[in-house]
Motif scaffolding. Structure first.
Motif, PDB file in Angstrom:
ATOM      1  N   ALA A  30      39.922  73.028  45.639  1.00  0.00           N
ATOM      2  CA  ALA A  30      38.910  72.068  46.104  1.00  0.00           C
ATOM      3  C   ALA A  30      38.523  71.128  44.966  1.00  0.00           C
ATOM      4  N   SER A  31      39.445  70.220  44.645  1.00  0.00           N
ATOM      5  CA  SER A  31      39.197  69.223  43.606  1.00  0.00           C
ATOM      6  C   SER A  31      39.853  67.918  44.019  1.00  0.00           C
ATOM      7  N   GLY A  32      39.386  66.820  43.441  1.00  0.00           N
ATOM      8  CA  GLY A  32      39.944  65.522  43.787  1.00  0.00           C
ATOM      9  C   GLY A  32      41.415  65.410  43.465  1.00  0.00           C
ATOM     10  N   SER A  33      41.830  65.941  42.327  1.00  0.00           N
ATOM     11  CA  SER A  33      43.238  65.832  41.932  1.00  0.00           C
ATOM     12  C   SER A  33      44.133  66.598  42.894  1.00  0.00           C
ATOM     13  N   ALA A  34      43.706  67.792  43.307  1.00  0.00           N
ATOM     14  CA  ALA A  34      44.534  68.622  44.187  1.00  0.00           C
ATOM     15  C   ALA A  34      44.596  68.053  45.595  1.00  0.00           C
ATOM     16  N   VAL A  35      43.480  67.550  46.122  1.00  0.00           N
ATOM     17  CA  VAL A  35      43.507  67.011  47.488  1.00  0.00           C
ATOM     18  C   VAL A  35      44.267  65.684  47.522  1.00  0.00           C
ATOM     19  N   ALA A  36      44.202  64.906  46.445  1.00  0.00           N
ATOM     20  CA  ALA A  36      45.018  63.690  46.382  1.00  0.00           C
ATOM     21  C   ALA A  36      46.499  64.050  46.376  1.00  0.00           C
ATOM     22  N   ALA A  37      46.862  65.079  45.610  1.00  0.00           N
ATOM     23  CA  ALA A  37      48.255  65.535  45.588  1.00  0.00           C
ATOM     24  C   ALA A  37      48.693  66.007  46.965  1.00  0.00           C
ATOM     25  N   ALA A  38      47.813  66.711  47.673  1.00  0.00           N
ATOM     26  CA  ALA A  38      48.140  67.162  49.021  1.00  0.00           C
ATOM     27  C   ALA A  38      48.363  65.977  49.946  1.00  0.00           C
ATOM     28  N   GLY A  39      47.561  64.909  49.759  1.00  0.00           N
ATOM     29  CA  GLY A  39      47.755  63.707  50.552  1.00  0.00           C
ATOM     30  C   GLY A  39      49.100  63.061  50.292  1.00  0.00           C
ATOM     31  N   VAL A  40      49.482  62.993  49.025  1.00  0.00           N
ATOM     32  CA  VAL A  40      50.786  62.429  48.657  1.00  0.00           C
ATOM     33  C   VAL A  40      51.912  63.259  49.268  1.00  0.00           C
ATOM     34  N   LEU A  41      51.806  64.582  49.156  1.00  0.00           N
ATOM     35  CA  LEU A  41      52.839  65.456  49.711  1.00  0.00           C
ATOM     36  C   LEU A  41      52.860  65.389  51.229  1.00  0.00           C
ATOM     37  N   GLY A  42      51.690  65.397  51.851  1.00  0.00           N
ATOM     38  CA  GLY A  42      51.615  65.362  53.308  1.00  0.00           C
ATOM     39  C   GLY A  42      52.207  64.097  53.887  1.00  0.00           C
ATOM     40  N   ARG A  43      51.927  62.959  53.264  1.00  0.00           N
ATOM     41  CA  ARG A  43      52.486  61.696  53.749  1.00  0.00           C
ATOM     42  C   ARG A  43      54.014  61.710  53.654  1.00  0.00           C
TER      43      ARG A  43
END
Length: 371
Positions: A30-43
């Protein structure tokens, strides 16, 4: 368990596994860096028509034998892959997909790291450019500064006080470079004087010299990172939707404002104690995510020690200036506290425990495992 570089999955191996997966479960810190990475991977997974699910939670999720489980920014013995958030852009390039540059840049900003050369080139193509001023998500400077969690200053969390600060600067209606510099100078001065500790002079750089994002969901890369980091701690589903590119901007901003007001007030009202290499705060919060932000802001602007423990009712957060096995330390402390659980990574970890346990007992347990 800390996620050491040796345990992290190399980008080519991660991409190969993702490309062959029938379903991917992403579990992110639950951090900005990890959720941004998840967004990049999910897209990227969407582009390749690979179904996936993202959860920002400390609790493991039941999976079938056919699922590929990936943890981002944290560690789990049951996961198939463990990724550092800053590796996400490299992984999706290995998949043959160009990462969304603004989301990826926000992840690097949240992690406190510099983007790679490929992202810098993509940044220029997207019209992202650096200018003087402050990194806030909104065009309204008073709103952006009052609710920023990139800085802690006397006016933080207080919109009226922030408006008074800006009024003293006699800014023009249309801000030019000199006006942006004046705002940045005022913010830097307020954040590094008074009760601020010497490290504040370095920490305040996170909100200065912003990269503006004409095609992004927010005004600046740093502002986007700030909203992601705050929102994933308040409303994880909204943060995940934001990172995936869905139109949840206003909902995310509301969560960001709520988070900022709570954490700045808690930091000001906290009872503190100083120990060898540890600074402890006791405050009236029960959210692990909010406590993590309180601890980070204290570390950056108020703490005379490199590691900070913020303790509330039934929750605590431990942060440090660098990877220090904090998840292992809180996991060890949890074993001494009965019904307690710990999650996180080497530089930031959180603890949930029985609210009946006194803050002083949490401080004692953490000090004991750090000896």
């Amino acid at each position: 368990m800390s996620m050491s570089p040796a345990e992290q999955t190399p980008a080519p191996d991660a991409a190969a596994a993702l490309s062959e997966a029938t379903f991917v479960r992403l579990r992110v810190h639950a951090s900005g860096s990890a959720v941004a990475a998840a967004g990049v991977l999910g897209r990227a997974l969407s582009t390749r028509h690979v179904p996936f699910r993202i959860r920002a939670t400390g609790a493991p999720e039941a999976a079938t034998d056919d699922d590929l489980t990936v943890t981002v920014g944290t560690s789990d013995e049951s996961s198939d892959l463990e990724l550092d958030p800053t590796d996400a852009a490299t992984v999706v390039r290995e998949l043959g997909v160009e990462p969304d540059p603004v989301c990826a840049l926000a992840g690097f900003h949240a992690a406190g790291d510099e983007p790679d050369a490929d992202l810098e080139a993509a940044m220029a193509e997207q019209g992202v450019e650096s200018r003087p001023g402050v990194a806030v998500p909104t065009a309204d400077l008073a709103d952006g500064l009052a609710h920023s969690t990139l800085v802690h200053a006397p006016w933080s969390g207080d919109r009226e006080a922030t408006q008074a600060l800006l009024a003293e600067l006699s800014l023009p209606a249309e801000l030019d470079a000199d006006a942006h510099r004046n705002v940045a100078s005022a913010v830097a001065l307020d954040a590094t004087t008074g009760d601020a500790t010497p490290q504040a002079a370095t920490a305040v750089e996170r909100i200065l010299h912003p990269n503006v994002t004409p095609n992004g969901p927010f005004e600046t890369v740093g502002g986007f990172a700030d909203v992601l980091d705050a929102t994933v701690r308040e409303s994880p589903g909204v943060a995940i939707a934001l990172a995936l590119g869905h139109d949840v901007r206003e909902t995310a901003l509301d969560a960001w404002r709520d988070h900022a007001q709570a954490v700045h007030a808690a930091l000001r009202g906290a009872t503190t104690g100083r120990y060898e290499s540890l600074y402890a705060l006791s405050c009236d919060l029960s959210s692990p995510g909010r406590l993590a932000t309180v601890a980070r802001l204290a570390r950056d602007f108020r703490a005379p020690e490199p590691t900070v423990l913020a303790v509330g009712a039934g929750a605590a957060a431990l942060v440090s200036t660098g990877p220090a096995g904090l998840d292992e330390q809180l996991a060890a402390a949890a074993t001494e506290l009965g019904e307690a659980t710990a999650t996180g990574g080497p530089a930031e970890a959180t603890l949930s425990f029985d609210p009946a346990v006194e803050p002083k007992d949490i401080v004692s347990a953490v000090r004991e495992v750090r000896r």
